[in-house]
Scaffold this motif. Structure first.
Motif, PDB file in Angstrom:
ATOM      1  N   SER A 198       0.833  -1.207   0.000  1.00 46.58           N
ATOM      2  CA  SER A 198       0.000   0.000   0.000  1.00 46.58           C
ATOM      3  C   SER A 198       0.867   1.256   0.000  1.00 46.58           C
ATOM      4  O   SER A 198       0.517   2.264  -0.608  1.00 46.58           O
ATOM      5  CB  SER A 198      -0.973   0.000   1.180  1.00 46.58           C
ATOM      6  N   THR A 199       2.035   1.185   0.655  1.00 48.57           N
ATOM      7  CA  THR A 199       2.912   2.353   0.585  1.00 48.57           C
ATOM      8  C   THR A 199       3.443   2.523  -0.830  1.00 48.57           C
ATOM      9  O   THR A 199       3.557   3.637  -1.323  1.00 48.57           O
ATOM     10  CB  THR A 199       4.103   2.217   1.539  1.00 48.57           C
ATOM     11  N   PHE A 202       0.875   4.263  -2.734  1.00 47.32           N
ATOM     12  CA  PHE A 202       0.764   5.689  -2.455  1.00 47.32           C
ATOM     13  C   PHE A 202       1.858   6.477  -3.156  1.00 47.32           C
ATOM     14  O   PHE A 202       1.601   7.442  -3.857  1.00 47.32           O
ATOM     15  CB  PHE A 202       0.813   5.948  -0.949  1.00 47.32           C
ATOM     16  N   SER A 203       3.120   6.024  -2.972  1.00 48.04           N
ATOM     17  CA  SER A 203       4.196   6.798  -3.605  1.00 48.04           C
ATOM     18  C   SER A 203       4.068   6.716  -5.122  1.00 48.04           C
ATOM     19  O   SER A 203       4.363   7.675  -5.830  1.00 48.04           O
ATOM     20  CB  SER A 203       5.558   6.303  -3.136  1.00 48.04           C
ATOM     21  N   THR A 206       1.427   9.348  -6.039  1.00 48.65           N
ATOM     22  CA  THR A 206       1.876  10.739  -6.006  1.00 48.65           C
ATOM     23  C   THR A 206       2.774  11.025  -7.202  1.00 48.65           C
ATOM     24  O   THR A 206       2.647  12.054  -7.856  1.00 48.65           O
ATOM     25  CB  THR A 206       2.652  11.054  -4.722  1.00 48.65           C
ATOM     26  N   THR A 207       3.680  10.085  -7.497  1.00 48.98           N
ATOM     27  CA  THR A 207       4.549  10.304  -8.661  1.00 48.98           C
ATOM     28  C   THR A 207       3.713  10.458  -9.924  1.00 48.98           C
ATOM     29  O   THR A 207       3.935  11.370 -10.726  1.00 48.98           O
ATOM     30  CB  THR A 207       5.505   9.108  -8.843  1.00 48.98           C
ATOM     31  N   ILE A 210       1.886  13.778 -10.025  1.00 51.53           N
ATOM     32  CA  ILE A 210       2.784  14.897 -10.304  1.00 51.53           C
ATOM     33  C   ILE A 210       3.185  14.892 -11.775  1.00 51.53           C
ATOM     34  O   ILE A 210       3.186  15.921 -12.449  1.00 51.53           O
ATOM     35  CB  ILE A 210       4.019  14.809  -9.398  1.00 51.53           C
ATOM     36  N   ILE A 303      -3.039  21.519  -6.374  1.00 56.07           N
ATOM     37  CA  ILE A 303      -3.089  21.506  -4.912  1.00 56.07           C
ATOM     38  C   ILE A 303      -4.254  20.645  -4.444  1.00 56.07           C
ATOM     39  O   ILE A 303      -4.123  19.842  -3.511  1.00 56.07           O
ATOM     40  CB  ILE A 303      -3.232  22.944  -4.364  1.00 56.07           C
ATOM     41  N   ALA A 306      -3.356  17.033  -4.809  1.00 52.95           N
ATOM     42  CA  ALA A 306      -2.421  16.582  -3.767  1.00 52.95           C
ATOM     43  C   ALA A 306      -3.154  16.391  -2.441  1.00 52.95           C
ATOM     44  O   ALA A 306      -2.946  15.395  -1.736  1.00 52.95           O
ATOM     45  CB  ALA A 306      -1.301  17.613  -3.597  1.00 52.95           C
ATOM     46  N   VAL A 310      -3.658  12.868  -0.249  1.00 52.29           N
ATOM     47  CA  VAL A 310      -3.278  12.656   1.147  1.00 52.29           C
ATOM     48  C   VAL A 310      -4.464  12.065   1.910  1.00 52.29           C
ATOM     49  O   VAL A 310      -4.318  11.101   2.679  1.00 52.29           O
ATOM     50  CB  VAL A 310      -2.809  13.978   1.773  1.00 52.29           C
ATOM     51  N   ALA A 313      -4.822   8.557   0.978  1.00 51.89           N
ATOM     52  CA  ALA A 313      -3.788   7.711   1.588  1.00 51.89           C
ATOM     53  C   ALA A 313      -4.143   7.373   3.024  1.00 51.89           C
ATOM     54  O   ALA A 313      -3.927   6.243   3.478  1.00 51.89           O
ATOM     55  CB  ALA A 313      -2.443   8.434   1.535  1.00 51.89           C
ATOM     56  N   PHE A 314      -4.718   8.337   3.743  1.00 48.71           N
ATOM     57  CA  PHE A 314      -5.133   8.056   5.120  1.00 48.71           C
ATOM     58  C   PHE A 314      -6.240   7.010   5.139  1.00 48.71           C
ATOM     59  O   PHE A 314      -6.219   6.077   5.942  1.00 48.71           O
ATOM     60  CB  PHE A 314      -5.594   9.341   5.811  1.00 48.71           C
ATOM     61  N   GLY A 317      -4.632   3.729   4.234  1.00 55.12           N
ATOM     62  CA  GLY A 317      -3.711   3.179   5.221  1.00 55.12           C
ATOM     63  C   GLY A 317      -4.401   2.730   6.499  1.00 55.12           C
ATOM     64  O   GLY A 317      -3.959   1.783   7.135  1.00 55.12           O
ATOM     65  N   PHE A 318      -5.467   3.433   6.888  1.00 56.14           N
ATOM     66  CA  PHE A 318      -6.068   3.128   8.185  1.00 56.14           C
ATOM     67  C   PHE A 318      -7.479   2.581   8.071  1.00 56.14           C
ATOM     68  O   PHE A 318      -7.769   1.467   8.508  1.00 56.14           O
ATOM     69  CB  PHE A 318      -6.062   4.386   9.060  1.00 56.14           C
TER      70      PHE A 318
END
Lengths: 359, 301
Positions: A198-199, A202-203, A206-207, A210, A303, A306, A310, A313-314, A317-318
């Motif tokens: 999952s990480t 996420f990364s 984002t890549t 962007i 913005i 992004a 986030v 991602a929360f 992740g949770f």
């Protein structure tokens, strides 16, 4: 050059050395002696403001700073005209430059800036971007549809679209049981592996976001292609799960964070598309100017993307680990979607339709 | 907006709303690279400390911990630059240390939009290439070729344009300049020894002073301000000889009086040129070539 007098309201420094002024008849030297104390005073104020920001200064000092700045500017233009003393001109140049940078500093608080951005800036930018947003969502939906169709007809397409490190054993060859276990955080599953996956996602996201945004400058084609490709992966994944009879479960699993995350990708694509459209169809402006103009809204879209990522991602992740019930997952996912819609559609509407758009 | 070279510095002219042009020197690429490296180091340290705290506190599951650290890294990357440049008016910590800052290219105040735009582009210009460099070994031919092309473009853009703007600066309309520093040196015409002892006896006639212009005067100023040039310096004596010969000064300059002569000459020459200026004659150098506005301001001379 008629008026070189000093504004006497700010005349509070030490009196210049009049004796020296009398013995010396050089015009530029007299000019300097008359004003030097004011410059030094301004110098001190500027130094303090540079160190701690303008909030360090009291009301009177701010007023003196502004008055001193104008007077130093006046001195500079006079000195350039009458004086040949290079050291004096160099000093005034740098003093004026420093004072200018202090006087023309942003005077908004960070909190006010953020509030304005959230309440008015971003929603208004989104509402102004109907066409780019349409392009962004179209890219994703077309990609998903194509991915679904191709994988539904021939599962081997899956291997073409989805990179192996992303699929992480969730392939058409995997058993139904295994696939089900990836959707519901099962005990048998190695949790560390899930975490790293999952990480990675996420990364990865984002890549991708962007890149989607910034590469839009190349006539928005890379934005569209990347978003389309993301859609392809999504469609392929869904088709694979659907064929194993897990359509509803995977839909819920994707919804809880995907509504936010995929919307973020599409919005980033819309931002890229705005930049691309500026290059492609600059209208009456030059391309560079059109780009600069469109960038105002495009950056707000970035913005927003992004920020949504986030949040996604929360959730990913949770919340997704905590909530296993598919109905609840659907409710949260689409509830978030509704929240975004309401915020972006209704926040910061001007009462008067002729209102100047806030930039 | 115009540009000129002063010494080895590129100097950019700004016109603030007051209408008096001011000059700021474009920052060197070395200072900018230094600032960037410092900022990378600071953000890395912050994320590292946070990661250590999160992992050793042990409140969360290992999965949530990794997630949080990755989120932190993301939150400290671009937002750090945007927020610090907003708070400190165009300066990050690294920029403060290396003495550079971001300014708006059109002479107005730096807007939040510009700060955001130039720092978002940092993702493309710095962070993504950095991560790509580390993984270049495991790439295919085509991918590494693309990466190298990307890197070359990013490096060439600031080198190739005269204002040393990177892509983000071009898009945002910003410029990185040296933070100006100001020291007011003493006025040579007042503090020099000749002003104190004007009876030293150097008299200059107008025809003596008609030879040189502003350029020579300011070169002389540099010589007089140079602390290494003492009275018995060979170069100083040489300069005095040249001046005496050029202006056909009749009285001999006694040994030991060279500096006295030079500062007396400086003062007289400056007074002469400033008076000429008052009447509209600008004499830029000894060739008397430059008079930018002949006959417009003052009477024709």
């Amino acid at each position: 050059m008629t008026d070189i007098g000093i504004d006497d309201r700010i005349d509070m420094g030490a009196k210049p050395d009049t004796a020296a002024a009398q013995t010396d008849t050089l015009r530029s030297a007299r000019f300097r002696m008359e004003r030097e104390s004011h410059w030094r005073q301004l110098d001190q104020l500027v130094t303090r403001a540079e160190k701690g920001g303008a909030s360090e200064l009291s009301y009177d000092e701010i007023r003196n700073l502004a008055a001193g700045y104008r007077q130093a500017m006046n001195s500079l233009s006079v000195a350039r005209d009458i004086s040949l003393d290079r050291a004096l001109i160099a000093y005034l140049e740098s003093l004026c430059a420093r004072a200018y940078l202090v006087v023309y500093a942003p005077q908004e608080s960070l909190g006010g800036l953020t509030a304005r951005l959230l309440i008015r800036g971003i929603p208004q930018a989104v509402r102004r971007s109907a066409l780019p947003l349409f392009i962004g969502f179209l890219a994703l939906i077309l990609g998903a549809a194509a991915g679904y169709r191709l994988c539904a007809s021939d599962p081997s397409w899956f291997y073409t679209f989805v990179p192996p490190e992303m699929a992480d054993q969730r392939t058409p060859d995997a058993s139904v049981e295994y696939l089900r276990s990836t959707l519901y955080g099962d005990e048998r599953h190695d949790s560390d592996k899930l975490a790293s996956f999952s990480t990675f996602l996420f990364s990865h996201n984002t890549t991708i976001v962007i890149l989607i945004f910034t590469l839009g400058i190349f006539v928005s084609v890379p934005s569209f292609a990347l978003t389309f490709y993301n859609g392809l992966i999504l469609g392929a994944f869904f088709a694979m799960f659907y064929q194993k009879g897990l359509g509803y479960d995977v839909f819920a699993w994707l919804s809880i964070h995907g509504v936010t995350e995929l919307a973020a990708i599409s919005i980033a694509c819309a931002g890229g598309a705005r930049l691309g459209l500026a290059v492609l169809l600059p209208g009456a402006r030059s391309r560079r100017e059109a780009l600069r103009h469109q960038a105002h809204d495009a950056i707000k879209l970035a913005i927003l993307a992004a920020f949504m990522l986030v949040v996604a991602a929360f959730i990913e992740g949770f919340l997704r680990q905590l909530i296993q019930d598919p109905t609840l997952r659907l409710t949260i996912g689409w509830g978030m979607g509704l929240f975004w819609m309401v915020w972006l559609l209704f926040s910061g509407r001007e009462r008067k339709p002729s209102g100047e758009p806030a930039r | 907006m115009s540009q000129e070279l002063q010494g080895d510095k590129r100097v950019e002219q700004f016109i603030p709303p007051e209408g008096v042009p001011i000059h700021l020197a474009v920052a060197s690429l070395g200072a900018r690279l230094g600032a960037q490296c410092l900022d990378l180091l600071f953000t890395f340290i912050v994320v590292f400390v946070c990661a250590v705290v999160i992992i050793f506190s042990g409140f969360l599951s290992s999965q949530a911990e990794i997630m949080l650290v990755i989120l932190m890294a993301f939150l400290f990357r671009t937002p750090y630059y945007i927020l610090s440049e907003l708070i400190w008016n165009g300066r990050t910590l690294g920029k403060r240390i290396t003495g550079i800052r971001v300014v708006n290219i059109n002479g107005r105040r730096l807007t939040p939009h510009q700060v955001t735009a130039r720092n978002l582009m940092k993702e493309v210009e710095i962070f993504t290439p950095l991560t790509l460099i580390f993984s270049i070994g495991s790439m295919h031919m085509l991918e590494s070729g693309f990466t190298i092309l990307w890197l070359v473009i990013i490096i060439i853009v600031p080198l190739a344009n005269r204002r040393r703007q990177r892509l983000g600066d071009i898009i945002a309309g910003t410029l990185v300049v040296d933070n100006p520093r100001s020291v007011l040196l003493a006025d040579l015409a007042v503090s020099s020894p000749s002003a104190l002892s004007s009876q030293a006896g150097f008299e200059f006639l107008p025809e003596h002073l008609d030879v040189y212009g502003k350029y020579e005067l300011q070169t002389l100023e540099d010589v007089l301000r140079d602390p290494t040039k003492g009275p018995s310096n060979e170069e100083t004596i040489q300069i005095v000889r040249t001046i005496v010969r050029k202006i056909r000064y009749d009285d001999p300059v006694k040994p030991g009086q060279e500096l006295l002569f030079l500062s007396a000459f400086y003062r007289a020459q400056r007074e002469h040129l400033e008076t000429l200026r008052l009447f509209g004659t600008r004499r830029e150098n000894k060739f008397h070539s430059d008079s930018k506005d002949p006959g417009i301001i003052g009477p024709a001379v």
